[in-house]
Design a protein around this motif. Structure first.
Motif, mmCIF file in Angstrom:
data_model
loop_
_atom_site.group_PDB
_atom_site.id
_atom_site.type_symbol
_atom_site.label_atom_id
_atom_site.label_comp_id
_atom_site.label_asym_id
_atom_site.label_seq_id
_atom_site.Cartn_x
_atom_site.Cartn_y
_atom_site.Cartn_z
ATOM 1 N N ARG A 21 0.846 -1.186 0.093
ATOM 2 C CA ARG A 21 -0.073 -0.010 0.120
ATOM 3 C C ARG A 21 0.850 1.265 0.118
ATOM 4 O O ARG A 21 0.517 2.285 -0.509
ATOM 5 C CB ARG A 21 -0.982 -0.038 1.111
ATOM 6 N N ALA A 22 2.190 1.127 0.508
ATOM 7 C CA ALA A 22 3.145 2.421 0.585
ATOM 8 C C ALA A 22 3.340 2.542 -0.804
ATOM 9 O O ALA A 22 3.484 3.806 -1.349
ATOM 10 C CB ALA A 22 4.197 1.973 1.242
ATOM 11 N N ALA A 23 3.673 1.519 -1.686
ATOM 12 C CA ALA A 23 4.010 1.789 -3.028
ATOM 13 C C ALA A 23 2.758 2.343 -3.747
ATOM 14 O O ALA A 23 2.871 3.310 -4.771
ATOM 15 C CB ALA A 23 4.300 0.501 -3.941
ATOM 16 N N ALA A 24 1.644 1.921 -3.284
ATOM 17 C CA ALA A 24 0.425 2.595 -4.193
ATOM 18 C C ALA A 24 0.350 4.154 -3.948
ATOM 19 O O ALA A 24 0.086 4.567 -4.812
ATOM 20 C CB ALA A 24 -0.806 1.729 -3.885
ATOM 21 N N ARG A 25 0.478 4.365 -2.697
ATOM 22 C CA ARG A 25 0.331 5.762 -2.313
ATOM 23 C C ARG A 25 1.500 6.538 -2.955
ATOM 24 O O ARG A 25 1.407 7.694 -3.390
ATOM 25 C CB ARG A 25 0.523 5.932 -0.801
ATOM 26 N N ARG A 26 2.583 5.930 -3.193
ATOM 27 C CA ARG A 26 3.892 6.879 -3.681
ATOM 28 C C ARG A 26 3.622 6.974 -5.115
ATOM 29 O O ARG A 26 3.560 7.955 -5.641
ATOM 30 C CB ARG A 26 5.045 5.840 -3.413
ATOM 31 N N ALA A 27 2.814 6.034 -5.710
ATOM 32 C CA ALA A 27 2.536 6.010 -7.280
ATOM 33 C C ALA A 27 1.572 7.197 -7.340
ATOM 34 O O ALA A 27 1.730 7.880 -8.146
ATOM 35 C CB ALA A 27 2.093 4.490 -7.738
ATOM 36 N N GLY A 28 0.518 7.469 -6.526
ATOM 37 C CA GLY A 28 -0.289 8.283 -6.570
ATOM 38 C C GLY A 28 0.287 9.802 -6.362
ATOM 39 O O GLY A 28 0.043 10.773 -7.115
ATOM 40 N N ARG A 29 1.135 10.033 -5.504
ATOM 41 C CA ARG A 29 1.753 11.052 -4.962
ATOM 42 C C ARG A 29 2.843 11.639 -5.934
ATOM 43 O O ARG A 29 2.974 12.693 -6.158
ATOM 44 C CB ARG A 29 2.296 11.086 -3.657
ATOM 45 N N ARG A 30 3.576 10.672 -6.450
ATOM 46 C CA ARG A 30 4.691 11.164 -7.408
ATOM 47 C C ARG A 30 4.679 10.369 -8.708
ATOM 48 O O ARG A 30 5.702 10.950 -9.528
ATOM 49 C CB ARG A 30 5.909 10.858 -6.490
ATOM 50 N N GLY A 31 4.014 9.453 -9.141
ATOM 51 C CA GLY A 31 4.318 8.649 -10.143
ATOM 52 C C GLY A 31 3.559 8.929 -11.270
ATOM 53 O O GLY A 31 2.537 9.708 -10.927
ATOM 54 N N ASP A 32 4.106 8.530 -12.497
ATOM 55 C CA ASP A 32 2.961 8.438 -13.846
ATOM 56 C C ASP A 32 2.334 7.373 -13.849
ATOM 57 O O ASP A 32 1.439 7.405 -14.710
ATOM 58 C CB ASP A 32 3.887 8.931 -14.903
ATOM 59 N N GLY A 33 2.605 6.485 -13.064
ATOM 60 C CA GLY A 33 1.964 5.244 -13.248
ATOM 61 C C GLY A 33 2.099 4.236 -12.120
ATOM 62 O O GLY A 33 3.038 4.456 -11.370
#
Length: 285
Positions: free
Chosen positions: A187-199
């Motif tokens: 879930r931390a990876a998912a939140r990182r994707a939303g905050r900073r990722g393009d995908g």
């Protein structure tokens, strides 16, 4: 939906001719992208979940290998799944990635980054394993700052990385910065994707409910950060024998790209396998 293909040296070998054949056949059959994984070093006891990684398992440096592939192909996009971002300095990485993008004609566009799960790799490069999430966040911010900065230079003052008035050229080709996708199965990876990722490119053996939860977490994190959750690409692993019905079900879940692994690297068998996949999904019609 877009379709990529992964080349894992651990399964397909490190013969450069085999890698180029794999990439050229993928391009010929209409695959959008070619991905390579990263393991910087291995050590006794290394494992991914229940799967042990023998110390002699071969892994290319993915960026060097993708540069090699770029010189022998024309259209296929280049990706990593995943680049272990906490173990790379963003100043060096910004230069390497932009260089590959320019030399490939703007094809270094599917960088997927992750944290890594092997404490021994962190120790080998003198990184505190517990800090790797914060290091990755800083590295993403620093990469974008360097790519977007002008000739007067940019400053960065973080917990792990600091620099003043640095200018990094060449820039990504005809782009403000290179897209950065976030890999991981937490879930931390998912939140990182939303905050900073393009995908977001989740892995792991997750239940359908957990996958749906993580995708919503990514979208919610994007909204909270003032970003467009609808712009977040969603990539998933798939099988080379993926059915049209399964692909449609994935699309209904919000998946925008599926990355598969070929079961063989033998040229004739590979041609048949990729050809069957391409025919099934109309990639080369």
């Amino acid at each position: 939906m877009k379709f990529g293909i992964n080349y894992a040296p651990a399964h397909h070998g490190t013969d450069p001719r085999r890698l180029l054949t794999y990439a050229r056949l993928a391009e010929e059959h209409g695959f959008e992208s070619l991905y390579l994984p990263e393991h910087i070093v291995l050590h006794p006891g290394a494992a991914i979940g229940p799967m042990p990684l023998p110390t002699a398992t071969p892994y290319f440096d993915p960026l060097d290998a993708l540069s090699f592939v770029a010189a022998a192909t024309e259209r296929i996009l280049l990706g990593t799944a995943v680049l272990l971002l906490p173990y790379h300095h963003p100043v060096l990485l910004a230069k390497r990635l932009a260089t590959i993008d320019v030399l490939s004609g703007g094809r270094m566009r599917l960088l997927t980054v992750g944290l890594g799960s092997l404490p021994g790799q962190a120790q080998a490069v003198d990184v505190d394993f517990a800090s790797r999430g914060r290091r990755a966040d800083e590295a993403i911010d620093a990469l974008r700052l360097l790519w977007e900065g002008g000739e007067d230079g940019v400053d960065f003052d973080g917990e792990f990385f600091r620099f003043e008035r640095l200018s990094s050229f060449p820039k990504p080709l005809a782009a403000r910065h290179l897209p950065i996708h976030v890999g991981g199965s937490t879930r931390a990876a998912a939140r990182r994707a939303g905050r900073r990722g393009d995908g977001y490119f989740p892995g792991g053996a997750l239940s359908p409910d957990e996958r749906a939860t993580q995708l919503e977490l990514a979208r919610e994190a994007a909204r909270e950060a003032g970003r467009d959750p609808g712009a977040l690409e969603y990539t998933r692993w798939g099988s080379i024998d993926l059915s049209v019905e399964r692909a449609e079900a994935l699309a209904a879940e919000g998946v925008t790209r599926v990355v598969v692994n070929a079961s063989t690297a033998e040229p004739e068998l590979l041609r048949e396998e990729l050809g069957a996949f391409a025919w099934r999904f109309g990639l080369t019609r």
